[in-house]
Write a protein that holds these residues in place. Structure first.
Motif, PDB file in Angstrom:
ATOM      1  N   THR A   1       0.834  -1.189   0.000  1.00  0.00           N
ATOM      2  CA  THR A   1       0.000   0.000   0.000  1.00  0.00           C
ATOM      3  C   THR A   1       0.871   1.242   0.000  1.00  0.00           C
ATOM      4  N   ASN A   2       0.324   2.331  -0.452  1.00  0.00           N
ATOM      5  CA  ASN A   2       1.054   3.602  -0.481  1.00  0.00           C
ATOM      6  C   ASN A   2       0.867   4.413   0.792  1.00  0.00           C
ATOM      7  N   LEU A   3       0.022   3.953   1.685  1.00  0.00           N
ATOM      8  CA  LEU A   3      -0.254   4.678   2.918  1.00  0.00           C
ATOM      9  C   LEU A   3       0.504   3.997   4.060  1.00  0.00           C
ATOM     10  N   LYS A   4       1.414   4.720   4.653  1.00  0.00           N
ATOM     11  CA  LYS A   4       2.243   4.175   5.737  1.00  0.00           C
ATOM     12  C   LYS A   4       1.873   4.853   7.046  1.00  0.00           C
ATOM     13  N   LYS A   6       2.338   6.166  10.780  1.00  0.00           N
ATOM     14  CA  LYS A   6       3.367   6.668  11.686  1.00  0.00           C
ATOM     15  C   LYS A   6       2.755   6.719  13.075  1.00  0.00           C
ATOM     16  N   LYS A   7       3.435   7.331  14.005  1.00  0.00           N
ATOM     17  CA  LYS A   7       2.960   7.408  15.374  1.00  0.00           C
ATOM     18  C   LYS A   7       1.512   7.865  15.467  1.00  0.00           C
ATOM     19  N   ASP A   8       1.261   9.118  15.115  1.00  0.00           N
ATOM     20  CA  ASP A   8      -0.074   9.690  15.254  1.00  0.00           C
ATOM     21  C   ASP A   8      -0.711  10.082  13.930  1.00  0.00           C
ATOM     22  N   ASP A   9      -0.048   9.748  12.829  1.00  0.00           N
ATOM     23  CA  ASP A   9      -0.620  10.125  11.543  1.00  0.00           C
ATOM     24  C   ASP A   9      -0.177   9.140  10.470  1.00  0.00           C
ATOM     25  N   PHE A  10      -0.402   9.502   9.242  1.00  0.00           N
ATOM     26  CA  PHE A  10      -0.053   8.646   8.125  1.00  0.00           C
ATOM     27  C   PHE A  10       0.814   9.409   7.133  1.00  0.00           C
ATOM     28  N   SER A  11       1.558   8.681   6.344  1.00  0.00           N
ATOM     29  CA  SER A  11       2.414   9.265   5.320  1.00  0.00           C
ATOM     30  C   SER A  11       2.096   8.604   3.986  1.00  0.00           C
ATOM     31  N   TRP A  12       2.061   9.401   2.940  1.00  0.00           N
ATOM     32  CA  TRP A  12       1.807   8.900   1.598  1.00  0.00           C
ATOM     33  C   TRP A  12       3.159   8.615   0.945  1.00  0.00           C
ATOM     34  N   VAL A  13       3.386   7.368   0.561  1.00  0.00           N
ATOM     35  CA  VAL A  13       4.649   6.956  -0.039  1.00  0.00           C
ATOM     36  C   VAL A  13       4.384   6.560  -1.479  1.00  0.00           C
TER      37      VAL A  13
END
Length: 114
Positions: A1-4, A6-13
């Motif tokens: 998936t392109n959505l990774k 993180k601690k309190d949020d997400f990152s688009w990869v």
């Protein structure tokens, strides 16, 4: 998936290599051949008489005359293939002709309920 996550949020990869492979694979597909096969084989029809609705963007220069002619030559079983051309739409049909596209979808869904 392109959505990774993180601690309190997400990152688009975005993986450029995979994107390039997908585009190349898509460009090598012969969708008109697939549509010919599906619409000429009565065994592929569902009990609900499904249909293929192809929407063409009228301003998209990728719709070459030979491709359109090939698609227009497709015979169908039970009205199973339809082409729609939205004259004022470019590549992003859902943005350029949202009302027309929505109406095609409504009409198509209404026809399947009959």
């Amino acid at each position: 998936t392109n959505l990774k996550g993180k601690k309190d949020d997400f990152s688009w990869v975005f993986d450029l290599q995979i994107a390039n492979e997908l585009v190349e694979n898509f460009a090598n597909q012969n969708f008109s051949e697939m549509i010919h096969e599906i619409t000429n084989d009565s065994s592929t029809q569902t009990p609900l008489d499904s249909s293929i609705q192809l929407v063409m963007a009228g301003r998209n220069k990728e719709w070459k005359e030979d491709i359109v002619a090939n698609l227009q030559s497709i015979p169908t079983f039970g009205n199973s293939f339809h082409m729609h051309k939205l004259e004022n739409a470019g590549h992003w049909v859902h943005v350029d002709a949202v009302n027309e596209l929505t109406q095609l979808m409504v009409d198509g869904l209404s026809n399947t309920r009959r």
